[in-house]
Design a protein around this motif. Structure first.
Motif, PDB file in Angstrom:
ATOM      1  N   VAL A  20      46.547  37.987  38.121  1.00  0.00           N
ATOM      2  CA  VAL A  20      46.379  39.302  38.991  1.00  0.00           C
ATOM      3  C   VAL A  20      46.599  39.264  40.486  1.00  0.00           C
ATOM      4  CG1 VAL A  20      43.870  38.940  39.561  1.00  0.00           C
ATOM      5  CG2 VAL A  20      44.820  41.163  38.952  1.00  0.00           C
ATOM      6  N   GLN A  21      46.617  37.802  40.844  1.00  0.00           N
ATOM      7  CA  GLN A  21      47.103  37.731  42.475  1.00  0.00           C
ATOM      8  C   GLN A  21      48.687  37.821  42.442  1.00  0.00           C
ATOM      9  OE1 GLN A  21      44.830  37.356  45.057  1.00  0.00           O
ATOM     10  NE2 GLN A  21      43.639  37.603  43.386  1.00  0.00           N
ATOM     11  N   LEU A  22      49.292  37.106  41.205  1.00  0.00           N
ATOM     12  CA  LEU A  22      50.889  37.525  41.342  1.00  0.00           C
ATOM     13  C   LEU A  22      51.098  38.852  41.189  1.00  0.00           C
ATOM     14  CD1 LEU A  22      51.872  34.578  38.702  1.00  0.00           C
ATOM     15  CD2 LEU A  22      52.601  34.727  41.232  1.00  0.00           C
ATOM     16  N   MET A  27      53.739  43.214  43.538  1.00  0.00           N
ATOM     17  CA  MET A  27      54.127  44.359  43.839  1.00  0.00           C
ATOM     18  C   MET A  27      54.248  44.861  45.187  1.00  0.00           C
ATOM     19  SD  MET A  27      53.273  46.077  41.069  1.00  0.00           S
ATOM     20  CE  MET A  27      52.869  47.941  41.653  1.00  0.00           C
ATOM     21  N   ASP A  28      54.087  43.937  46.197  1.00  0.00           N
ATOM     22  CA  ASP A  28      54.395  44.157  47.706  1.00  0.00           C
ATOM     23  C   ASP A  28      55.642  43.539  48.206  1.00  0.00           C
ATOM     24  OD1 ASP A  28      52.324  46.050  48.085  1.00  0.00           O
ATOM     25  OD2 ASP A  28      50.762  44.275  48.763  1.00  0.00           O
ATOM     26  N   LYS A  45      46.773  45.915  25.340  1.00  0.00           N
ATOM     27  CA  LYS A  45      45.975  46.711  26.316  1.00  0.00           C
ATOM     28  C   LYS A  45      46.837  46.904  27.800  1.00  0.00           C
ATOM     29  CE  LYS A  45      41.882  44.278  24.775  1.00  0.00           C
ATOM     30  NZ  LYS A  45      40.461  43.362  25.205  1.00  0.00           N
ATOM     31  N   SER A  46      46.179  47.840  28.433  1.00  0.00           N
ATOM     32  CA  SER A  46      47.083  48.262  30.039  1.00  0.00           C
ATOM     33  C   SER A  46      46.299  47.078  30.890  1.00  0.00           C
ATOM     34  CB  SER A  46      46.715  49.544  30.389  1.00  0.00           C
ATOM     35  OG  SER A  46      45.160  49.850  30.732  1.00  0.00           O
ATOM     36  N   LEU A  47      47.130  46.651  31.977  1.00  0.00           N
ATOM     37  CA  LEU A  47      46.386  45.744  32.809  1.00  0.00           C
ATOM     38  C   LEU A  47      45.092  46.463  33.496  1.00  0.00           C
ATOM     39  CD1 LEU A  47      46.829  43.063  34.389  1.00  0.00           C
ATOM     40  CD2 LEU A  47      47.944  44.184  36.051  1.00  0.00           C
ATOM     41  N   ALA A  48      45.148  47.866  33.661  1.00  0.00           N
ATOM     42  CA  ALA A  48      44.348  48.534  34.392  1.00  0.00           C
ATOM     43  C   ALA A  48      42.973  48.619  33.444  1.00  0.00           C
ATOM     44  CB  ALA A  48      44.742  49.984  34.611  1.00  0.00           C
ATOM     45  N   SER A  49      43.022  48.373  32.089  1.00  0.00           N
ATOM     46  CA  SER A  49      41.873  48.414  31.219  1.00  0.00           C
ATOM     47  C   SER A  49      41.073  46.969  31.517  1.00  0.00           C
ATOM     48  CB  SER A  49      42.032  48.339  29.966  1.00  0.00           C
ATOM     49  OG  SER A  49      42.953  47.300  29.494  1.00  0.00           O
ATOM     50  N   LEU A  50      41.691  45.974  32.111  1.00  0.00           N
ATOM     51  CA  LEU A  50      41.450  44.781  32.536  1.00  0.00           C
ATOM     52  C   LEU A  50      40.703  44.909  34.080  1.00  0.00           C
ATOM     53  CD1 LEU A  50      43.696  42.568  30.470  1.00  0.00           C
ATOM     54  CD2 LEU A  50      41.687  43.175  29.926  1.00  0.00           C
ATOM     55  N   LEU A  54      43.442  48.517  39.724  1.00  0.00           N
ATOM     56  CA  LEU A  54      44.696  48.591  39.708  1.00  0.00           C
ATOM     57  C   LEU A  54      45.265  49.954  39.023  1.00  0.00           C
ATOM     58  CD1 LEU A  54      45.789  44.568  39.194  1.00  0.00           C
ATOM     59  CD2 LEU A  54      45.615  45.936  41.318  1.00  0.00           C
ATOM     60  N   ALA A  55      44.616  50.526  38.582  1.00  0.00           N
ATOM     61  CA  ALA A  55      45.009  51.622  37.785  1.00  0.00           C
ATOM     62  C   ALA A  55      45.991  52.593  38.317  1.00  0.00           C
ATOM     63  CB  ALA A  55      43.907  52.285  37.271  1.00  0.00           C
TER      64      ALA A  55
END
Length: 352
Positions: A20-22, A27-28, A45-50, A54-55
């Protein structure tokens, strides 16, 4: 005028703290486009569900780990996986000419017999492992820039080696006397549920662990031996500190020249790291704190000499998830792609 092409990148193991740090950093990053997130346990799953925070920013699902599909979509792949898994995937990605940055220990060792002895996994990818470059830019910048496979070190080796390297390379210490006393926050243990990382267990407590047998020991010894020019055994003891982020390595060693003083060593360290934008050597009498580095890719180094014992004391502070993990991997990517080494990386911590 058409949009400038960005390099497509993917992350295998995106759901852990390193992953998630990556995601956040990539993203930036102005030169890359994050196009793939992979993981076996959270497929579909979506990353946002975890990570619900970040949604609004990341609209990517966690997909199955299929190397051929990954290679068809990505030029660069970060492997943020438990030890023993990257070596099953990396060869297939390299065959398809992807650049691979492994954040586990699988490709940090030049001798795989050492890896097997400490990690217990038998390997048959010796030829590929021999092409891997150790991903500490401050030491191996030129090799990294020409590599296709990088074995990125974690927080303990990073903090420890950045503290020790000038001393060993310049022959300033008796190498066998080096002792590393290191401490790190609970995020270093990952996101899996572990009893020793529970708040009730870790809070208001400080404890050493894996004494004399921590898996980062042979990795540190390998690089120290390379720097010293002969085989070295290093005493390394890690400690768990009740905080989330940060690693501090305090290194002790006997000086060869008892006449050296603190300001001499500060001059030597500044010269050694003169082309290293992420290393900040503290002024005389200033000793680093982990909070200074939190959220940044910086490493703060402080120095002292004890004239009574003839020892040098070096303190090295980093954010274990950035310079000790995801940020360092992106620093290596910048070198591999011939971009500025600081591109897309946070230059200041969020203090306090």
């Amino acid at each position: 005028m058409g949009k400038l092409r960005r390099v497509p990148v993917g992350i295998v193991g995106a759901s852990g703290y390193g992953g998630v740090q990556l995601v956040r950093l990539l993203m930036d990053h102005p030169e890359v486009e994050l196009v793939y997130l992979g993981g076996e346990s959270n497929t579909g799953k979506s990353l946002a569900s975890l990570y619900p925070h970040l949604a609004h920013a990341v609209n990517l699902p966690i997909e199955a780990v299929e190397p051929e599909i990954i290679a068809s979509r990505c030029e660069v792949v970060f492997l943020s996986l438990p030890n023993g898994l990257a070596c099953q995937i990396a060869p297939k990605l390299l065959e398809k000419e992807c650049k691979v940055l492994d954040l586990s220990a699988d490709y940090r060792f030049s001798d795989l017999t050492t890896y097997t002895a400490w990690y217990g996994t038998q390997r048959n990818d010796h030829a590929i492992a021999a092409t891997a470059v150790y991903g500490l830019p401050e030491l191996y910048r030129d090799r990294i820039s020409e590599a296709q496979l990088i074995g990125c070190p974690g927080c303990y080796p990073t903090a420890s080696l950045l503290a020790l390297s000038p001393l060993l390379k310049q022959g300033l210490i008796v190498p066998e006397t080096a002792i590393i006393d290191a401490k790190s926050g609970t995020s270093d243990g990952g996101r899996q549920a572990k009893v020793n990382l529970l708040l009730a267990e870790a809070d208001n407590s400080l404890a050493a662990y894996s004494i004399g047998r921590h898996r980062h020991t042979p990795e540190i010894e390998q690089i120290c031996s390379d720097l010293a020019g002969h085989e070295l055994t290093i005493q390394f003891t890690p400690h768990l500190v009740p905080m989330v982020r940060g690693t501090l390595a305090t290194v002790y060693a006997t000086l060869r020249d008892p006449g050296l003083v603190r300001d001499d060593l500060i001059t030597i360290y500044n010269a050694f790291y003169r082309n290293s934008p992420w290393i900040k050597v503290c002024d005389s009498g200033i000793y680093p704190q982990t909070k200074w580095a939190t959220g940044s890719n910086l490493c703060y180094i402080g120095l002292e000499v004890d004239p009574r014992t003839g020892r040098v004391i070096v303190m090295s502070a980093i954010d274990n998830l950035i310079k000790g993990q995801a940020g360092q991997a992106i620093q290596c990517l910048n070198l591999m792609m011939d971009w500025d080494e600081t591109l897309g990386l946070p230059k200041l911590g969020f203090y306090p």
